[in-house]
Design a protein around this motif. Sequence first.
Motif, PDB file in Angstrom:
ATOM      1  N   ASP A  39       0.750  -1.299   0.007  1.00  0.00           N
ATOM      2  CA  ASP A  39       0.086  -0.022   0.183  1.00  0.00           C
ATOM      3  C   ASP A  39       1.050   1.234   0.080  1.00  0.00           C
ATOM      4  OD1 ASP A  39      -2.282  -1.628   0.121  1.00  0.00           O
ATOM      5  OD2 ASP A  39      -2.765  -1.052   2.003  1.00  0.00           O
ATOM      6  N   SER A  40       1.836   1.073   0.786  1.00  0.00           N
ATOM      7  CA  SER A  40       2.728   2.484   0.819  1.00  0.00           C
ATOM      8  C   SER A  40       3.608   2.917  -0.428  1.00  0.00           C
ATOM      9  CB  SER A  40       3.780   2.322   2.164  1.00  0.00           C
ATOM     10  OG  SER A  40       3.314   2.004   3.227  1.00  0.00           O
ATOM     11  N   SER A  41       3.852   1.871  -1.135  1.00  0.00           N
ATOM     12  CA  SER A  41       4.548   2.075  -2.602  1.00  0.00           C
ATOM     13  C   SER A  41       3.885   2.043  -3.722  1.00  0.00           C
ATOM     14  CB  SER A  41       5.629   0.859  -2.659  1.00  0.00           C
ATOM     15  OG  SER A  41       5.055  -0.367  -2.823  1.00  0.00           O
ATOM     16  N   GLN A  42       2.440   2.199  -3.302  1.00  0.00           N
ATOM     17  CA  GLN A  42       1.349   1.995  -4.825  1.00  0.00           C
ATOM     18  C   GLN A  42       1.657   3.353  -5.384  1.00  0.00           C
ATOM     19  OE1 GLN A  42      -0.217  -0.209  -6.417  1.00  0.00           O
ATOM     20  NE2 GLN A  42       0.169  -1.696  -4.794  1.00  0.00           N
ATOM     21  N   GLU A  43       1.879   4.466  -4.726  1.00  0.00           N
ATOM     22  CA  GLU A  43       2.100   5.919  -5.288  1.00  0.00           C
ATOM     23  C   GLU A  43       3.419   6.260  -5.802  1.00  0.00           C
ATOM     24  OE1 GLU A  43       0.097   8.938  -3.397  1.00  0.00           O
ATOM     25  OE2 GLU A  43      -1.865   7.674  -2.996  1.00  0.00           O
ATOM     26  N   THR A  44       4.448   5.310  -5.521  1.00  0.00           N
ATOM     27  CA  THR A  44       5.812   5.658  -5.912  1.00  0.00           C
ATOM     28  C   THR A  44       5.787   5.681  -7.287  1.00  0.00           C
ATOM     29  OG1 THR A  44       6.494   4.561  -3.922  1.00  0.00           O
ATOM     30  CG2 THR A  44       8.313   5.240  -5.784  1.00  0.00           C
ATOM     31  N   LYS A  45       6.224   6.805  -8.081  1.00  0.00           N
ATOM     32  CA  LYS A  45       6.320   6.818  -9.435  1.00  0.00           C
ATOM     33  C   LYS A  45       7.135   5.748 -10.190  1.00  0.00           C
ATOM     34  CE  LYS A  45       3.230  10.164  -9.200  1.00  0.00           C
ATOM     35  NZ  LYS A  45       1.805   9.798  -9.715  1.00  0.00           N
ATOM     36  N   GLU A  46       6.786   5.460 -11.211  1.00  0.00           N
ATOM     37  CA  GLU A  46       7.684   4.307 -11.957  1.00  0.00           C
ATOM     38  C   GLU A  46       8.988   4.812 -12.193  1.00  0.00           C
ATOM     39  OE1 GLU A  46       7.481   1.615 -16.014  1.00  0.00           O
ATOM     40  OE2 GLU A  46       5.949   2.881 -15.818  1.00  0.00           O
ATOM     41  N   GLU A  47       9.347   6.307 -12.466  1.00  0.00           N
ATOM     42  CA  GLU A  47      10.575   6.874 -12.680  1.00  0.00           C
ATOM     43  C   GLU A  47      11.477   6.658 -11.306  1.00  0.00           C
ATOM     44  OE1 GLU A  47       7.832  10.476 -12.499  1.00  0.00           O
ATOM     45  OE2 GLU A  47       8.029   8.375 -13.266  1.00  0.00           O
ATOM     46  N   VAL A  48      10.826   6.792 -10.336  1.00  0.00           N
ATOM     47  CA  VAL A  48      11.592   6.544  -9.092  1.00  0.00           C
ATOM     48  C   VAL A  48      11.685   5.239  -8.713  1.00  0.00           C
ATOM     49  CG1 VAL A  48      11.488   7.089  -6.527  1.00  0.00           C
ATOM     50  CG2 VAL A  48      10.115   8.762  -8.105  1.00  0.00           C
ATOM     51  N   ARG A  49      10.852   4.268  -9.183  1.00  0.00           N
ATOM     52  CA  ARG A  49      11.359   2.848  -8.862  1.00  0.00           C
ATOM     53  C   ARG A  49      12.273   2.423  -9.761  1.00  0.00           C
ATOM     54  NH1 ARG A  49       5.380   2.180  -9.279  1.00  0.00           N
ATOM     55  NH2 ARG A  49       5.670   0.975 -11.223  1.00  0.00           N
ATOM     56  N   ASP A  50      12.364   2.897 -11.154  1.00  0.00           N
ATOM     57  CA  ASP A  50      13.422   2.581 -11.794  1.00  0.00           C
ATOM     58  C   ASP A  50      14.758   3.082 -11.615  1.00  0.00           C
ATOM     59  OD1 ASP A  50      11.675   1.308 -13.486  1.00  0.00           O
ATOM     60  OD2 ASP A  50      11.432   2.871 -14.839  1.00  0.00           O
ATOM     61  N   ALA A  51      14.867   4.417 -10.982  1.00  0.00           N
ATOM     62  CA  ALA A  51      16.222   4.877 -10.529  1.00  0.00           C
ATOM     63  C   ALA A  51      16.676   4.366  -9.296  1.00  0.00           C
ATOM     64  CB  ALA A  51      15.893   6.502  -9.985  1.00  0.00           C
ATOM     65  N   ILE A  52      15.667   3.894  -8.555  1.00  0.00           N
ATOM     66  CA  ILE A  52      16.040   2.945  -7.302  1.00  0.00           C
ATOM     67  C   ILE A  52      16.888   1.568  -7.654  1.00  0.00           C
ATOM     68  CG2 ILE A  52      15.434   1.669  -5.259  1.00  0.00           C
ATOM     69  CD1 ILE A  52      13.438   4.115  -4.856  1.00  0.00           C
ATOM     70  N   MET A  53      16.105   0.861  -8.810  1.00  0.00           N
ATOM     71  CA  MET A  53      16.800  -0.438  -9.264  1.00  0.00           C
ATOM     72  C   MET A  53      17.713  -0.292  -9.852  1.00  0.00           C
ATOM     73  SD  MET A  53      13.071  -2.399 -10.603  1.00  0.00           S
ATOM     74  CE  MET A  53      12.557  -1.168 -11.215  1.00  0.00           C
ATOM     75  N   GLN A  54      18.143   0.917 -10.560  1.00  0.00           N
ATOM     76  CA  GLN A  54      19.527   1.240 -11.279  1.00  0.00           C
ATOM     77  C   GLN A  54      20.543   1.378 -10.157  1.00  0.00           C
ATOM     78  OE1 GLN A  54      20.126   0.882 -14.576  1.00  0.00           O
ATOM     79  NE2 GLN A  54      18.378   0.023 -14.705  1.00  0.00           N
ATOM     80  N   LEU A  55      20.545   1.956  -9.062  1.00  0.00           N
ATOM     81  CA  LEU A  55      21.297   1.868  -7.992  1.00  0.00           C
ATOM     82  C   LEU A  55      21.382   0.461  -7.089  1.00  0.00           C
ATOM     83  CD1 LEU A  55      20.226   5.618  -6.725  1.00  0.00           C
ATOM     84  CD2 LEU A  55      22.396   4.758  -7.986  1.00  0.00           C
ATOM     85  N   THR A  56      20.581  -0.338  -7.423  1.00  0.00           N
ATOM     86  CA  THR A  56      20.528  -1.611  -6.472  1.00  0.00           C
ATOM     87  C   THR A  56      21.501  -2.722  -7.277  1.00  0.00           C
ATOM     88  OG1 THR A  56      18.450  -0.860  -5.766  1.00  0.00           O
ATOM     89  CG2 THR A  56      19.167  -3.337  -5.542  1.00  0.00           C
ATOM     90  N   PRO A  57      22.323  -3.266  -6.648  1.00  0.00           N
ATOM     91  CA  PRO A  57      23.205  -4.305  -7.452  1.00  0.00           C
ATOM     92  C   PRO A  57      22.633  -5.272  -7.792  1.00  0.00           C
ATOM     93  CG  PRO A  57      24.512  -3.465  -5.495  1.00  0.00           C
ATOM     94  CD  PRO A  57      23.174  -2.751  -5.517  1.00  0.00           C
ATOM     95  N   LEU A  58      21.371  -5.843  -7.009  1.00  0.00           N
ATOM     96  CA  LEU A  58      20.554  -6.794  -7.863  1.00  0.00           C
ATOM     97  C   LEU A  58      19.459  -6.300  -8.777  1.00  0.00           C
ATOM     98  CD1 LEU A  58      20.396  -9.318  -4.532  1.00  0.00           C
ATOM     99  CD2 LEU A  58      21.832  -9.233  -6.576  1.00  0.00           C
ATOM    100  N   ARG A  59      19.346  -5.064  -9.017  1.00  0.00           N
ATOM    101  CA  ARG A  59      18.532  -4.599 -10.024  1.00  0.00           C
ATOM    102  C   ARG A  59      17.045  -4.850 -10.101  1.00  0.00           C
ATOM    103  NH1 ARG A  59      22.710  -1.962 -10.613  1.00  0.00           N
ATOM    104  NH2 ARG A  59      23.958  -1.941 -12.218  1.00  0.00           N
TER     105      ARG A  59
END
Length: 255
Positions: free
Chosen positions: A198-218
Amino acid sequence: MNLRDKIVLITGASRGIGAEMARRFAAEGSFVVVNYLKNQALAESVVNEIESLGGQAAAIQADVTNRNQVNEMMEQIIDSLGAIDVVVNNALSHYTFNPKTRKTAWEIDWEDYNQQWKGSVQGAFNICKAAMPHMKNQMSGRIINMVSNLIDFPIVPYHDYTTAKMALLGFTRNLAQELGTFGINVNAVSPGLTYPTDSSQETKEEVRDAIMQLTPLRRLARPEDIAGSVLFLASDLSSFITGQCLNVDGGLVMK
């Protein structure tokens, strides 16, 4: 993992990460108390799902920020089940991880901090206060508090939420220091952004993508990733671990 017949209380367990924890503990043979605040139907659906798979669970309503309600819930658990072996402080005040709607440092009010403090720290305090006497008498127990990797890497400065979670980590380590002599382990799990919840539903796709790019496991964390780490800390596999904060974020935070 030797979690069979353990009595496990998970706060805020009617949905998301909490519900996944409940299912996983039940699959390991634990009796799970699914605590919820308002949504009885959702909590009972988690219990029904567990029971349909041969597990054991019960839903109990209690506002973790209300000391009397927490004490009544703990009395009900002890009267019915005779023990409390594991507590997972997962409940929190509602929060939405949306950088566009968050309050900046110059907009936020003290009441915003207080609201998150009540959900994260006061709630955990009330639960631990109620559980500690029973765990001390048993000379055993596990307490696991849910914090956030934002305390180490505030990629988005959610001021009130992150400050409350940092305080909860301090609470965790102080408990660990004092309760170890009673055989009680106290640790924290620090998830990265977990999707879907529920808390992450409004996290924008571009923000999620940016976090994934910074995360070693992608990728982002999933509820099952967090649940697995909590089960580890509740089990005998972690019997000599206390006062620690386990980051579960794909390597975004490394220590």
